[in-house]
Motif scaffolding. Structure first.
Motif, short mmCIF file in Angstrom:
data_model
loop_
_atom_site.label_atom_id
_atom_site.label_comp_id
_atom_site.label_asym_id
_atom_site.label_seq_id
_atom_site.Cartn_x
_atom_site.Cartn_y
_atom_site.Cartn_z
N LEU A 91 1.11 -1.33 -0.22
CA LEU A 91 0.08 0.23 0.11
C LEU A 91 0.71 0.84 0.13
O LEU A 91 1.45 1.50 0.97
N ILE A 92 1.00 1.77 -0.73
CA ILE A 92 1.77 3.10 -1.26
C ILE A 92 0.94 4.69 -0.84
O ILE A 92 0.04 4.64 -1.73
N GLU A 93 1.37 4.96 0.65
CA GLU A 93 0.72 6.37 0.47
C GLU A 93 1.29 7.71 -0.40
O GLU A 93 2.63 8.04 0.89
N PRO A 94 1.71 8.43 -1.27
CA PRO A 94 2.75 8.99 -1.76
C PRO A 94 2.28 10.32 -0.62
O PRO A 94 3.69 11.37 -0.26
N ASN A 95 1.33 10.45 0.17
CA ASN A 95 1.36 11.74 0.72
C ASN A 95 1.94 13.00 0.12
O ASN A 95 1.97 14.59 0.74
N SER A 96 1.46 13.06 -1.30
CA SER A 96 1.57 14.32 -2.23
C SER A 96 1.17 16.14 -1.60
O SER A 96 -0.02 15.83 -1.89
N LEU A 97 1.68 16.58 -2.17
CA LEU A 97 1.22 17.88 -1.18
C LEU A 97 0.60 17.81 0.02
O LEU A 97 -0.25 19.27 0.07
N SER A 98 1.17 17.52 1.28
CA SER A 98 0.48 17.74 2.27
C SER A 98 1.50 19.05 2.70
O SER A 98 1.04 19.33 3.30
N GLU A 99 2.64 19.30 2.60
CA GLU A 99 3.69 20.31 3.35
C GLU A 99 3.14 21.64 2.27
O GLU A 99 3.46 21.62 0.97
#
Length: 543
Positions: free
Chosen positions: A406-414
Motif C-alpha cells: 500500500l503506497i501512500e505518497p502523501n503528495s502536496l501535504s506540506e
C-alpha cells in the motif's frame, strides 16, 4: 525461467553446483535495473567471483524498448510493475499511477532516457547524512568520469569518455527545444552547453538534454554493463524470477527464495546478497522477510528478525503539472521527445534548484479529473517539484508475495510544496507564452489564466508523477535510517541495498544516473570487503 545469454545460440551457463538447498554463488544481486545491473557486472568482471542476477521481468528486446519514441507504450504494459498509490488528500483524493520498470534494465528500459546526475548539493547532503565524504560531490565526479562515454565537448573534471554508459545530446534539436532555451535566456535564466557540467553546480539553468540514445536506439543500463559479460561462465542471469524473501541464519542473510515457473527455489550466497529491487519492492521484501517496523510486521504475523522503523518510510517522488500549448501545425518529435530541460529556484534563498522542467515535444493528456482537453498537436512542459518536502510511506497489506504494498505518497501535504508548485507553473506559463514560442503555437491549453484558487485546483487535479520513487530505505545515521554509509543493512550481516531506496532525499532531476552511481559505489564497497581486484577500471584507484 529463462537463463539469459548474450547469444541465444550459446547454451546457458549450467556449470554451478546444485545441492539440496539450491544453487550456490558467491554473490546474489536481486533486480537487473539501473543499480543492480551495475553491481552484478562490476562483481562478475573480475572473473574470480560467481554472480547470480535475478530479474522478475523479461528481456529488453522489444521494439517498444529499443525505439526511443515508443517509451509511453511501455507504461501499463507487462514491462511496468503498475503500482498505484492510495487515495491522496493533497491530490483531491486521486490515486496516482506509479509506473516502475520490470525487465532487464529496469527503469532504464521504459524511461525517457534523460541523463541527469543530481545537483552538487544533493551529493553533499548524502555525504553529510552518511558521515562519509566518499558520497560527496567531488568523489561522485570520479564515479561519473568512470561511468560515461560522453559525446560532447571535453570536460576532464566532470566528464568521462572511457566508461560503459553512452551519453549524448541530440545532434539537431527540434525548434520547440531551441525556443525554450531562447525564452529562458530572455527572462534571465542562464543557458549551459550541457546539463551535467557547471549547471549542476549552479543556482539553475536551461540546456539541451542529455540522453541514453545511441544510433537512434535506446541503450539500457543492462546493455551497457551486463551484455558484454554474458558469455562469462561466472555470471548467470535468470529472468522471470520473482524474489519472495531473504533466507537467514540468525541475523545473517544466506540467500534468497524466488518464485520461478510457479515453484519456489532457493539460491545461496557465500559472500553477500544485494537488494536492487527499487523503492517499492526492496522495502516489501525486507518487511516480508522480517526486517522493518516491528509493530507492522507483528500485525501481519511476520516474525521480526530486525526492528528497523525506517523501512518503507520517507517515500519521495517528483510531481509534475503538465502545462500545454497547441501547435500551429504538426511538429516533428526528436529522440525520446525530451530534448530540453530547465532547473530553477522558486525562492532565491534556496541552496539549490527546486523546480524541475522537462519539455516534451508532444501534448500529454491531463488526468480526467482536471477536465482539460488535449490538443491533437502540441507540446507539454512536464513541470514540477525537484525537491518536494512531503513524505509518504509504504505499508504491507499482508505477509505473502502476492499481497500488494500500500503506497501512500502523501503528495502536496506540506505547504512549501504548494508554494513551489505555484511558482513552477507561473514560470512555465511565462516561458510558454513568450514571444519565442509564437511562431510555433496558437496558444496555451492548460492550465490557462486562473486566480490563485483556480491554479491550486489545477495543481491538485492535474499532478502526475515523474516515476522517480525513492528514499524508502534511506542511508544515514539516525534511528529511521536503514543502511549505513557502506549500504549495509543495520543489524543484518551479508546484506546490502543498492537502488534509489537508499537516497536520504530525492536527487534533482531524473534519477537513472544517480542509480548507476549507487550501483558503482556498492560494487566498490563489496569488492573492497572481499578482496576482489578490479579489472579494466582505470579510475578505480581515484575513488
Amino acid at each position: 525461467m529463462k537463463l539469459y545469454t548474450h547469444d541465444e545460440n550459446v547454451p546457458a551457463n549450467t556449470s554451478f553446483a546444485h545441492n539440496t538447498v539450491g544453487d550456490v554463488f558467491d554473490f546474489i544481486v536481486c533486480g537487473a535495473g539501473s543499480s543492480g545491473s551495475v553491481v552484478a557486472a562490476r562483481l562478475a568482471e573480475n572473473g574470480n567471483a560467481s554472480v547470480l542476477l535475478l530479474e522478475a521481468g523479461g528481456d529488453h528486446k522489444s521494439e517498444t524498448v529499443l525505439n526511443p519514441a515508443q517509451w509511453p507504450l511501455n507504461l501499463g504494459s507487462s514491462r511496468d510493475w503498475g503500482f498505484v498509490g492510495q487515495p491522496t488528500p493533497g491530490l483531491d483524493g486521486r490515486r496516482l499511477p506509479l509506473s516502475m520498470g520490470k525487465g532487464l534494465g529496469g527503469g532504464s528500459s521504459i524511461n525517457v532516457m534523460v541523463w541527469a546526475r543530481g545537483h552538487k548539493e544533493d551529493w553533499n547532503h548524502f555525504a553529510a547524512e552518511a558521515g562519509d565524504d566518499a558520497w560527496g560531490y567531488q568523489s561522485i565526479l570520479g564515479y561519473y568520469r568512470r561511468i560515461e562515454i560522453w559525446q560532447g565537448a571535453p570536460d576532464p573534471t566532470r566528464r568521462g569518455v572511457g566508461g560503459p554508459a553512452y551519453v549524448a545530446q541530440p545532434t539537431s534539436p527540434q525548434a520547440v527545444a531551441e525556443a525554450l532555451l531562447n525564452a529562458a535566456s530572455a527572462i534571465g535564466i542562464p543557458l549551459y552547453n550541457t546539463t551535467n557540467g557547471e549547471m549542476m553546480e549552479a543556482s539553475g539553468g536551461a540546456s539541451i538534454a542529455e540522453l541514453r540514445i545511441r544510433e537512434g536506439k535506446r541503450e539500457t543500463v543492462f546493455e551497457s554493463y551486463v551484455d558484454p559479460l554474458l558469455s562469462r561462465p561466472n555470471l548467470m542471469v535468470i529472468t522471470e524470477a520473482l524474489v519472495t524473501r531473504l533466507i537467514f541464519d540468525g541475523k545473517r542473510v544466506r540467500g534468497v527464495e524466488a518464485l520461478i515457473d510457479g515453484r519456489r527455489r532457493q539460491f545461496m550466497a557465500h559472500c553477500e546478497t544485494v537488494l536492487s529491487l527499487g523503492a517499492i519492492n526492496t522495502p516489501k521484501v525486507l518487511m516480508q522477510s522480517g526486517i522493518g517496523p516491528e509493530n507492522e510486521l507483528q500485525s501481519h504475523g511476520i516474525p521480526v528478525v530486525q526492528h528497523l522503523p525506517g523501512v518503507g518510510r520517507n517515500h519521495q517522488d517528483h510531481l509534475a503539472f503538465g502545462c500545454t500549448w497547441a501547435y500551429r501545425k504538426p511538429e516533428a518529435v526528436g529522440g525520446s521527445g525530451c530534448e530540453a530541460n530547465l532547473y530553477w529556484k522558486s525562492d532565491a534563498r534556496l541552496s539549490q534548484p527546486d523546480v524541475l522542467q522537462c519539455q516534451l515535444e508532444f501534448a500529454v493528456p491531463s488526468p480526467l479529473e482536471a477536465g482539460l482537453e488535449t490538443p491533437e498537436h502540441g507540446w507539454t512542459m512536464f513541470n514540477g517539484l525537484a525537491q518536494p518536502k512531503s513524505r509518504g510511506r509504504l505499508r504491507l497489506s499482508g505477509p505473502d508475495i502476492n499481497d500488494p504494498v500500500l503506497i501512500e505518497p502523501n503528495s502536496l501535504s506540506e505547504p512549501e510544496d504548494m508554494a513551489a508548485a505555484l511558482a513552477a507553473v507561473e514560470l512555465c506559463r511565462e516561458l510558454g507564452n513568450s514571444d519565442g514560442f509564437r511562431p510555433l503555437v496558437t496558444g496555451e491549453t492548460a492550465p490557462g489564466q486562473r486566480d490563485r484558487s483556480g491554479m491550486i485546483d489545477f495543481i491538485r487535479r492535474s499532478a502526475v508523477t515523474y516515476w522517480h520513487q525513492s528514499c524508502t530505505a534511506k542511508m544515514g545515521r539516525d534511528n529511521m535510517s536503514v543502511v549505513d554509509n557502506e549500504l549495509k543493512v543495520y543489524g543484518i550481516d551479508g546484506l546490502r541495498i543498492a537502488d534509489s531506496s537508499i537516497m536520504p532525499r530525492i536527487t534533482t532531476g531524473n534519477t537513472m544516473a544517480p542509480c548507476v552511481v549507487i550501483g558503482e559505489r556498492a560494487a566498490v564497497l563489496i569488492r573492497n570487503t572481499h578482496g576482489l581486484i578490479a579489472v579494466s577500471e582505470p579510475l578505480a584507484q581515484s575513488i
